[in-house]
Write a protein that holds these residues in place. Structure first.
Motif, PDB file in Angstrom:
ATOM      1  N   PHE A  26       0.830  -1.189   0.000  1.00 32.84           N
ATOM      2  CA  PHE A  26       0.000   0.000   0.000  1.00 32.84           C
ATOM      3  C   PHE A  26       0.871   1.247   0.000  1.00 32.84           C
ATOM      4  O   PHE A  26       1.718   1.422   0.878  1.00 32.84           O
ATOM      5  N   PRO A  27       0.672   2.157  -0.961  1.00 35.53           N
ATOM      6  CA  PRO A  27       1.471   3.391  -0.975  1.00 35.53           C
ATOM      7  C   PRO A  27       1.025   4.334   0.144  1.00 35.53           C
ATOM      8  O   PRO A  27      -0.163   4.593   0.310  1.00 35.53           O
ATOM      9  N   LEU A  28       1.987   4.830   0.912  1.00 36.04           N
ATOM     10  CA  LEU A  28       1.683   5.760   1.996  1.00 36.04           C
ATOM     11  C   LEU A  28       1.933   7.205   1.594  1.00 36.04           C
ATOM     12  O   LEU A  28       1.153   8.093   1.925  1.00 36.04           O
ATOM     13  N   ASN A  29       3.033   7.447   0.900  1.00 36.30           N
ATOM     14  CA  ASN A  29       3.393   8.806   0.549  1.00 36.30           C
ATOM     15  C   ASN A  29       4.412   8.778  -0.590  1.00 36.30           C
ATOM     16  O   ASN A  29       5.172   7.824  -0.725  1.00 36.30           O
ATOM     17  N   ALA A  30       4.422   9.823  -1.373  1.00 35.86           N
ATOM     18  CA  ALA A  30       5.415   9.982  -2.430  1.00 35.86           C
ATOM     19  C   ALA A  30       5.671  11.469  -2.624  1.00 35.86           C
ATOM     20  O   ALA A  30       4.775  12.288  -2.420  1.00 35.86           O
ATOM     21  N   SER A  31       6.890  11.792  -2.973  1.00 40.56           N
ATOM     22  CA  SER A  31       7.209  13.190  -3.225  1.00 40.56           C
ATOM     23  C   SER A  31       8.330  13.285  -4.245  1.00 40.56           C
ATOM     24  O   SER A  31       9.113  12.356  -4.417  1.00 40.56           O
ATOM     25  N   SER A  32       8.378  14.413  -4.923  1.00 42.87           N
ATOM     26  CA  SER A  32       9.476  14.690  -5.838  1.00 42.87           C
ATOM     27  C   SER A  32       9.775  16.179  -5.771  1.00 42.87           C
ATOM     28  O   SER A  32       8.930  16.985  -5.418  1.00 42.87           O
ATOM     29  N   LYS A  33      11.007  16.503  -6.100  1.00 42.78           N
ATOM     30  CA  LYS A  33      11.434  17.890  -6.033  1.00 42.78           C
ATOM     31  C   LYS A  33      12.495  18.116  -7.096  1.00 42.78           C
ATOM     32  O   LYS A  33      13.423  17.334  -7.239  1.00 42.78           O
ATOM     33  N   LYS A  34      12.337  19.186  -7.850  1.00 38.41           N
ATOM     34  CA  LYS A  34      13.327  19.557  -8.859  1.00 38.41           C
ATOM     35  C   LYS A  34      14.492  20.222  -8.146  1.00 38.41           C
ATOM     36  O   LYS A  34      14.310  21.122  -7.336  1.00 38.41           O
ATOM     37  N   GLN A  35      15.694  19.754  -8.409  1.00 36.34           N
ATOM     38  CA  GLN A  35      16.869  20.344  -7.783  1.00 36.34           C
ATOM     39  C   GLN A  35      17.199  21.670  -8.446  1.00 36.34           C
ATOM     40  O   GLN A  35      16.889  21.894  -9.611  1.00 36.34           O
ATOM     41  N   THR A  36      17.820  22.562  -7.687  1.00 34.24           N
ATOM     42  CA  THR A  36      18.147  23.887  -8.212  1.00 34.24           C
ATOM     43  C   THR A  36      19.376  23.857  -9.108  1.00 34.24           C
ATOM     44  O   THR A  36      19.594  24.788  -9.879  1.00 34.24           O
ATOM     45  N   VAL A  37      20.187  22.805  -9.010  1.00 33.50           N
ATOM     46  CA  VAL A  37      21.381  22.675  -9.840  1.00 33.50           C
ATOM     47  C   VAL A  37      21.465  21.248 -10.361  1.00 33.50           C
ATOM     48  O   VAL A  37      20.828  20.348  -9.843  1.00 33.50           O
ATOM     49  N   VAL A  38      22.259  21.050 -11.385  1.00 35.28           N
ATOM     50  CA  VAL A  38      22.498  19.709 -11.908  1.00 35.28           C
ATOM     51  C   VAL A  38      23.439  18.984 -10.960  1.00 35.28           C
ATOM     52  O   VAL A  38      24.454  19.537 -10.542  1.00 35.28           O
ATOM     53  N   ALA A  39      23.098  17.767 -10.602  1.00 35.63           N
ATOM     54  CA  ALA A  39      23.984  16.967  -9.763  1.00 35.63           C
ATOM     55  C   ALA A  39      25.160  16.501 -10.609  1.00 35.63           C
ATOM     56  O   ALA A  39      24.986  15.782 -11.587  1.00 35.63           O
ATOM     57  N   ASN A  40      26.350  16.937 -10.250  1.00 36.17           N
ATOM     58  CA  ASN A  40      27.540  16.604 -11.029  1.00 36.17           C
ATOM     59  C   ASN A  40      28.329  15.441 -10.456  1.00 36.17           C
ATOM     60  O   ASN A  40      29.302  15.007 -11.043  1.00 36.17           O
ATOM     61  N   SER A  41      27.959  14.957  -9.294  1.00 35.16           N
ATOM     62  CA  SER A  41      28.727  13.879  -8.690  1.00 35.16           C
ATOM     63  C   SER A  41      27.807  12.959  -7.901  1.00 35.16           C
ATOM     64  O   SER A  41      26.674  13.305  -7.579  1.00 35.16           O
ATOM     65  N   SER A  42      28.324  11.802  -7.579  1.00 36.57           N
ATOM     66  CA  SER A  42      27.571  10.858  -6.768  1.00 36.57           C
ATOM     67  C   SER A  42      27.372  11.376  -5.351  1.00 36.57           C
ATOM     68  O   SER A  42      26.391  11.037  -4.693  1.00 36.57           O
ATOM     69  N   THR A  43      28.270  12.228  -4.881  1.00 37.46           N
ATOM     70  CA  THR A  43      28.130  12.816  -3.543  1.00 37.46           C
ATOM     71  C   THR A  43      26.872  13.658  -3.464  1.00 37.46           C
ATOM     72  O   THR A  43      26.159  13.641  -2.454  1.00 37.46           O
ATOM     73  N   GLU A  44      26.553  14.373  -4.514  1.00 39.93           N
ATOM     74  CA  GLU A  44      25.332  15.170  -4.527  1.00 39.93           C
ATOM     75  C   GLU A  44      24.098  14.281  -4.526  1.00 39.93           C
ATOM     76  O   GLU A  44      23.050  14.674  -4.021  1.00 39.93           O
ATOM     77  N   GLU A  45      24.206  13.082  -5.073  1.00 43.80           N
ATOM     78  CA  GLU A  45      23.100  12.133  -5.014  1.00 43.80           C
ATOM     79  C   GLU A  45      22.874  11.672  -3.574  1.00 43.80           C
ATOM     80  O   GLU A  45      21.746  11.431  -3.162  1.00 43.80           O
ATOM     81  N   VAL A  46      23.940  11.548  -2.802  1.00 51.94           N
ATOM     82  CA  VAL A  46      23.817  11.175  -1.387  1.00 51.94           C
ATOM     83  C   VAL A  46      23.096  12.282  -0.623  1.00 51.94           C
ATOM     84  O   VAL A  46      22.280  12.015   0.258  1.00 51.94           O
ATOM     85  N   VAL A  47      23.353  13.531  -0.984  1.00 53.80           N
ATOM     86  CA  VAL A  47      22.654  14.649  -0.352  1.00 53.80           C
ATOM     87  C   VAL A  47      21.158  14.550  -0.655  1.00 53.80           C
ATOM     88  O   VAL A  47      20.322  14.805   0.219  1.00 53.80           O
ATOM     89  N   SER A  48      20.792  14.148  -1.854  1.00 54.66           N
ATOM     90  CA  SER A  48      19.388  13.963  -2.208  1.00 54.66           C
ATOM     91  C   SER A  48      18.760  12.845  -1.384  1.00 54.66           C
ATOM     92  O   SER A  48      17.630  12.965  -0.919  1.00 54.66           O
ATOM     93  N   ALA A  49      19.482  11.765  -1.204  1.00 51.35           N
ATOM     94  CA  ALA A  49      18.980  10.667  -0.383  1.00 51.35           C
ATOM     95  C   ALA A  49      18.811  11.109   1.063  1.00 51.35           C
ATOM     96  O   ALA A  49      17.847  10.714   1.730  1.00 51.35           O
ATOM     97  N   ASN A  50      19.712  11.948   1.543  1.00 49.21           N
ATOM     98  CA  ASN A  50      19.604  12.475   2.901  1.00 49.21           C
ATOM     99  C   ASN A  50      18.338  13.316   3.048  1.00 49.21           C
ATOM    100  O   ASN A  50      17.640  13.231   4.054  1.00 49.21           O
TER     101      ASN A  50
END
Length: 64
Positions: A26-50
């Protein structure tokens, strides 16, 4: 992350929370957000996961 070098498109972060059991999905919640900058590294992807963890994961602990 933008490893291909396309600097005109921005990344989007998203997450979804589901209640999963032996006979339940059962889906409880979902969200999405457009980032203000292009993620240029995998480290920035970790910030998104955070962000998803703090915005969606921690509040869902109330269900435990």
């Amino acid at each position: 992350a933008d490893h291909a070098g396309e600097h005109d498109s921005k990344s989007t972060l998203g997450c979804a929370m589901f209640l999963v059991g032996p006979n339940t999905y059962f889906p409880l919640n979902a969200s999405s957000k457009k980032q203000t900058v292009v993620a240029n590294s995998s480290t920035e992807e970790v910030v998104s996961a955070n962000h998803a963890f703090w915005a969606e994961g921690i509040p869902m602990l109330a269900l435990l």
